[in-house]
Design a protein around this motif. Structure first.
Motif, PDB file in Angstrom:
ATOM      1  N   PHE A   1      15.420 -20.250  -9.112  1.00 13.31           N
ATOM      2  CA  PHE A   1      15.738 -21.531  -9.728  1.00 13.31           C
ATOM      3  C   PHE A   1      16.727 -22.285  -8.855  1.00 13.31           C
ATOM      4  O   PHE A   1      17.413 -21.683  -8.025  1.00 13.31           O
TER       5      PHE A   1
ATOM      6  N   ALA B   1      20.985 -21.394 -20.043  1.00 10.00           N
ATOM      7  CA  ALA B   1      20.155 -21.148 -21.235  1.00 10.00           C
ATOM      8  C   ALA B   1      19.672 -22.453 -21.856  1.00 10.00           C
ATOM      9  O   ALA B   1      18.690 -22.468 -22.610  1.00 10.00           O
TER      10      ALA B   1
ATOM     11  N   GLU C   1      21.278 -20.883  -9.999  1.00  9.82           N
ATOM     12  CA  GLU C   1      21.197 -19.557 -10.604  1.00  9.82           C
ATOM     13  C   GLU C   1      22.601 -19.069 -10.942  1.00  9.82           C
ATOM     14  O   GLU C   1      23.517 -19.313 -10.164  1.00  9.82           O
ATOM     15  N   PRO C   2      22.814 -18.365 -12.070  1.00  8.17           N
ATOM     16  CA  PRO C   2      21.793 -18.078 -13.075  1.00  8.17           C
ATOM     17  C   PRO C   2      21.338 -19.342 -13.799  1.00  8.17           C
ATOM     18  O   PRO C   2      22.113 -20.282 -13.950  1.00  8.17           O
ATOM     19  N   LEU C   3      20.092 -19.344 -14.230  1.00  7.32           N
ATOM     20  CA  LEU C   3      19.547 -20.495 -14.944  1.00  7.32           C
ATOM     21  C   LEU C   3      20.296 -20.665 -16.261  1.00  7.32           C
ATOM     22  O   LEU C   3      20.506 -19.701 -16.990  1.00  7.32           O
TER      23      LEU C   3
ATOM     24  N   MET D   1       8.720 -17.201 -16.657  1.00  6.09           N
ATOM     25  CA  MET D   1       9.981 -17.093 -15.930  1.00  6.09           C
ATOM     26  C   MET D   1      10.527 -15.678 -15.956  1.00  6.09           C
ATOM     27  O   MET D   1      10.471 -14.998 -16.983  1.00  6.09           O
TER      28      MET D   1
ATOM     29  N   ASP E   1      10.517 -17.056 -10.367  1.00  5.08           N
ATOM     30  CA  ASP E   1      11.551 -16.023 -10.376  1.00  5.08           C
ATOM     31  C   ASP E   1      12.875 -16.577  -9.862  1.00  5.08           C
ATOM     32  O   ASP E   1      13.906 -15.939  -9.994  1.00  5.08           O
TER      33      ASP E   1
ATOM     34  N   PRO F   1      14.179 -13.509 -14.330  1.00  4.83           N
ATOM     35  CA  PRO F   1      15.523 -13.842 -13.842  1.00  4.83           C
ATOM     36  C   PRO F   1      15.827 -13.295 -12.445  1.00  4.83           C
ATOM     37  O   PRO F   1      16.699 -12.449 -12.290  1.00  4.83           O
ATOM     38  N   HIS F   2      15.158 -13.819 -11.444  1.00  5.39           N
ATOM     39  CA  HIS F   2      15.381 -13.426 -10.028  1.00  5.39           C
ATOM     40  C   HIS F   2      15.425 -11.901  -9.878  1.00  5.39           C
ATOM     41  O   HIS F   2      16.419 -11.338  -9.407  1.00  5.39           O
ATOM     42  N   ILE F   3      14.325 -11.281 -10.251  1.00  8.90           N
ATOM     43  CA  ILE F   3      14.275  -9.810 -10.227  1.00  8.90           C
ATOM     44  C   ILE F   3      13.158  -9.253  -9.346  1.00  8.90           C
ATOM     45  O   ILE F   3      13.058  -8.030  -9.175  1.00  8.90           O
TER      46      ILE F   3
END
Lengths: 316, 316
Positions: free
Chosen positions: A254, A261, A257-259, A273, A252, A275-277
């Motif tokens: 990385f 694309a 961040e944001p990772l 994966m 979650d 997205p940090h949620i």
């Protein structure tokens, strides 16, 4: 007390006003929207806003207490706040339910082959050779034994899993069948089917996990990271996943961040994966407000008894 | 005793032979492969084979005990077996771990939007408006309070869920915050966010759930069926899902199995389906064998104390 909130508390603010009608609660859209009167008179500030800096605090001459609606306080002007004697409480603990639950969501997605069954359904298939694994009797190892890990370990035990916790000194913690100190972590990794990182980012945790750690986990292992992405360099993670040094990862968080694309992580087939949620919750503000309410009941004159009182000398 | 197994027990049979070396254990590929000697001499038969009928049993003149490696015994020649005084034990309870776990897999797939996050990952997406729900503080209602439901309710409570159990007379059962009798089930459905059917198929459960039951569950509800598909007619299920009378269904069992690839169920977007696999486990035979071992220790002369002894008058 005049209490200003820049957190959008909506109906929670009305509840606060009703329950604590000896205080005056005011909501502002952000710290930029504080009026001259707000700055001069506010004794208490509820915020979750990266712009809370020394310059602003210097204008808030009556401020006695900052109620921080996040867990991390490392970007606040702690030295200045300590000098001023401003009380600081944070929202530590508000993530434990939602992050704990998501740990089991990842495990279910992996162990029960939910994506494969979803694909089978899309193809109107019924016969299948897909065989699932059980959580029961598996060993789950948490790097970190704080509130999130402890809550997740309690649930893991309800599933009949064996739990190992790793902390600095190997001290015993409830809901862990075994605890190991950080120095002996690889012994724990060898026994584990699932390794979950829940550590925050500190000088001691950046790049903590290296290739040898993943070699200890081995090809049976599912590695879950809901702590911070910086615990392992991305290049190391890609290498261990590409070469199947571990079986799978669920991430979650990385390194950056944001990772991006274009990250090579997207090319791997043994990775889940999000997205940090995992820390998000519809009840986040409600939970942080409940901590605040308890402290309001304790009263500012007894602030040494506050829940989640930040110790300026420790920085958390 | 001469003990024949037509269940492929592999190393488990060696373990049995070592632990109970006063008995002779023989494995045969199926009931068709029993020799004349087997038929004449076997006192104990371990089987899980729909061909175990009266004709075969009549040839097994020394048979004293059938160890049935499935839960349902309704297709066995029970009347004849009772007359002969053949002891019958079954594998009730061997499904509880794997089915309980899959109940939470469905819940995670739904509540945590795992398919949506999977799609996001496939598209290399990071920003998202997908917001998940929490199990914590939700109410889960089980139709049936047997071993599977009780185990799942125990785990649900570890997640902080409220549990309601529905059984014939509303008797209290451990791990249920509340129990309700079948006649008052719709009151329970109204309170529930998740309703799980775990009932077996009997005359009383076929077509038990009708449209009014789903109306009581309402548009908030996730309905999970890991019991038997015949608890609700397919046409009713399609109607309540198509018209969003309930929010979603997760189904492992169907009115007609295998489910036809042309079934209208596949056209619905608010359904999760698996092909009757939640009861499968790599440890199925091990668990059934553990029950058998306990009974072997108790001894055939004390068969009234057996675990999972089938009561011929009740039929289970």
């Amino acid at each position: 007390m005049k209490i200003i909130s820049t957190v959008k508390l909506k109906s929670l603010l009305n509840d606060l006003q009703q329950e604590f009608n000896e205080h005056e609660f005011i909501e502002r859209e952000s710290l930029d929207h504080l009026t001259a009167e707000d700055l001069a008179e506010a004794e208490l500030l509820i915020a979750y806003d990266s712009e809370l800096d020394q310059q602003l605090l210097e204008q808030m001459t009556n401020l006695r207490w900052v109620v921080w609606y996040a867990a991390g306080v490392n970007n606040l002007p702690l030295t200045y706040m300590k000098e001023r004697g401003i009380i600081l409480t944070n929202a530590r603990g508000v993530h434990k339910i939602q992050i704990s639950e998501f740990i089991f969501a990842y495990i279910m997605q992996d162990y029960k082959h939910l994506n494969d069954y979803h694909d089978l359904q899309q193809s109107h298939g019924y016969q299948t050779k897909i065989r699932t694994a059980e959580l029961y009797a598996q060993t789950i190892c948490f790097i970190g034994t704080g509130e999130i890990a402890e809550n997740a370990a309690r649930i893991a035990q309800a599933f009949g899993m064996k739990t190992i916790g790793i902390n600095t000194d190997g001290r015993e913690v409830e809901h862990f069948n075994e605890t190991v100190s950080l120095n002996y972590r690889r012994e724990a990794f060898k026994k584990a089917d699932i390794v979950v990182n829940v550590l925050p980012e500190t000088d001691a945790t950046i790049n903590l996990l290296v290739k040898e750690d993943f070699q200890a986990m081995g090809e049976k292992a599912l590695f879950i990271n809901v702590g911070r992405g910086t615990v392992v360099e991305e290049a190391v993670l890609i290498e261990v996943l590409k070469n199947k040094i571990i079986r799978k990862a669920a991430l979650d968080v990385f390194y950056q961040e944001p990772l991006d694309a274009a990250s090579p992580l997207y090319k791997l087939d043994n990775i889940i994966m999000t997205p940090h949620i995992t820390g998000l919750s519809r009840r986040y503000n409600e939970r942080a407000t409940n901590i605040f309410k308890e402290n309001l009941k304790i009263g500012i004159d007894n602030s040494k008894d506050f829940i989640n009182l930040v110790d300026y000398t420790k920085g958390y």
